[in-house]
Enzyme design. Structure first.
Site, PDB file in Angstrom:
ATOM      1  N   GLN A  74       0.843  -1.198   0.000  1.00 19.20           N
ATOM      2  CA  GLN A  74       0.000   0.000   0.000  1.00 19.20           C
ATOM      3  C   GLN A  74       0.876   1.245   0.000  1.00 19.20           C
ATOM      4  O   GLN A  74       1.191   1.793   1.049  1.00 19.20           O
ATOM      5  CB  GLN A  74      -0.907  -0.020   1.227  1.00 19.20           C
ATOM      6  CG  GLN A  74      -1.812   1.154   1.319  1.00 19.20           C
ATOM      7  CD  GLN A  74      -3.262   0.758   1.292  1.00 19.20           C
ATOM      8  OE1 GLN A  74      -3.603  -0.385   1.475  1.00 19.20           O
ATOM      9  NE2 GLN A  74      -4.114   1.715   1.049  1.00 19.20           N
ATOM     10  N   PHE A  75       1.248   1.708  -1.198  1.00 25.56           N
ATOM     11  CA  PHE A  75       2.112   2.882  -1.286  1.00 25.56           C
ATOM     12  C   PHE A  75       1.430   4.128  -0.744  1.00 25.56           C
ATOM     13  O   PHE A  75       2.086   5.081  -0.323  1.00 25.56           O
ATOM     14  CB  PHE A  75       2.580   3.108  -2.735  1.00 25.56           C
ATOM     15  CG  PHE A  75       1.581   3.770  -3.621  1.00 25.56           C
ATOM     16  CD1 PHE A  75       1.581   5.148  -3.792  1.00 25.56           C
ATOM     17  CD2 PHE A  75       0.620   3.022  -4.295  1.00 25.56           C
ATOM     18  CE1 PHE A  75       0.662   5.756  -4.619  1.00 25.56           C
ATOM     19  CE2 PHE A  75      -0.299   3.618  -5.114  1.00 25.56           C
ATOM     20  CZ  PHE A  75      -0.287   5.001  -5.274  1.00 25.56           C
ATOM     21  N   THR A  76       0.103   4.136  -0.701  1.00 28.25           N
ATOM     22  CA  THR A  76      -0.621   5.327  -0.252  1.00 28.25           C
ATOM     23  C   THR A  76      -0.403   5.639   1.226  1.00 28.25           C
ATOM     24  O   THR A  76      -0.760   6.725   1.678  1.00 28.25           O
ATOM     25  CB  THR A  76      -2.133   5.197  -0.525  1.00 28.25           C
ATOM     26  OG1 THR A  76      -2.648   4.087   0.198  1.00 28.25           O
ATOM     27  CG2 THR A  76      -2.404   5.039  -2.008  1.00 28.25           C
TER      28      THR A  76
END
Length: 141
Positions: A74-76
């Site tokens: 989850q890069f966010t």
């Protein structure tokens, strides 16, 4: 490296409508983000923290119970929303850096004996969870 770890009774991740990873708890749903400055040294530390995090029933860990983890990249988690209304992603590691580190955390968890399910790196995923508690923590290394 940053993770959101949620104690779950059940969690699953789907890609194109098909389940690609699923666990039944007690266990942890782990949303894992990689910072652009992260390197291999963060991997064993994050794996140990997640595996030994004492948030399962009875203040026990996945290591204590042999409980499963569902790890979803989850890069966010590194989205910066301090200015304006559109997040900046400049702190997130680019995919070619992040993917091997996410894979390494999963491998390190498995080396510790943890049952681990995963999502698909970079895919559009639908993540479902039945949170237990709810009990959710931010874990950073």
């Amino acid at each position: 490296m940053r993770a959101v770890a949620a104690r779950v009774a059940h969690a699953a991740v789907r890609v194109d409508g098909e389940v690609v990873g699923e666990i039944d708890g007690p266990g942890l749903l782990v949303l894992l983000g990689v910072h652009r400055d992260d390197g291999p040294d963060a991997v064993p530390v994050m794996a140990r923290k997640l595996h030994e995090l004492r948030i399962l029933p009875g203040e026990r860990s996945c290591a204590d119970l042999g409980a499963p983890l569902l790890v979803v990249s989850q890069f966010t988690l590194y989205g910066d929303t301090r200015k304006g209304r559109r997040p900046s992603w400049s702190s997130a590691a680019p995919p070619e850096q992040a993917e091997p580190l996410v894979d390494a955390v999963v491998a390190a968890l498995r080396e510790r004996g943890a049952p681990v399910a995963t999502g698909v790196f970079g895919a559009q995923m639908a993540v479902e969870s039945v949170n237990d508690g709810p009990f959710t923590l931010l874990v950073e290394v």
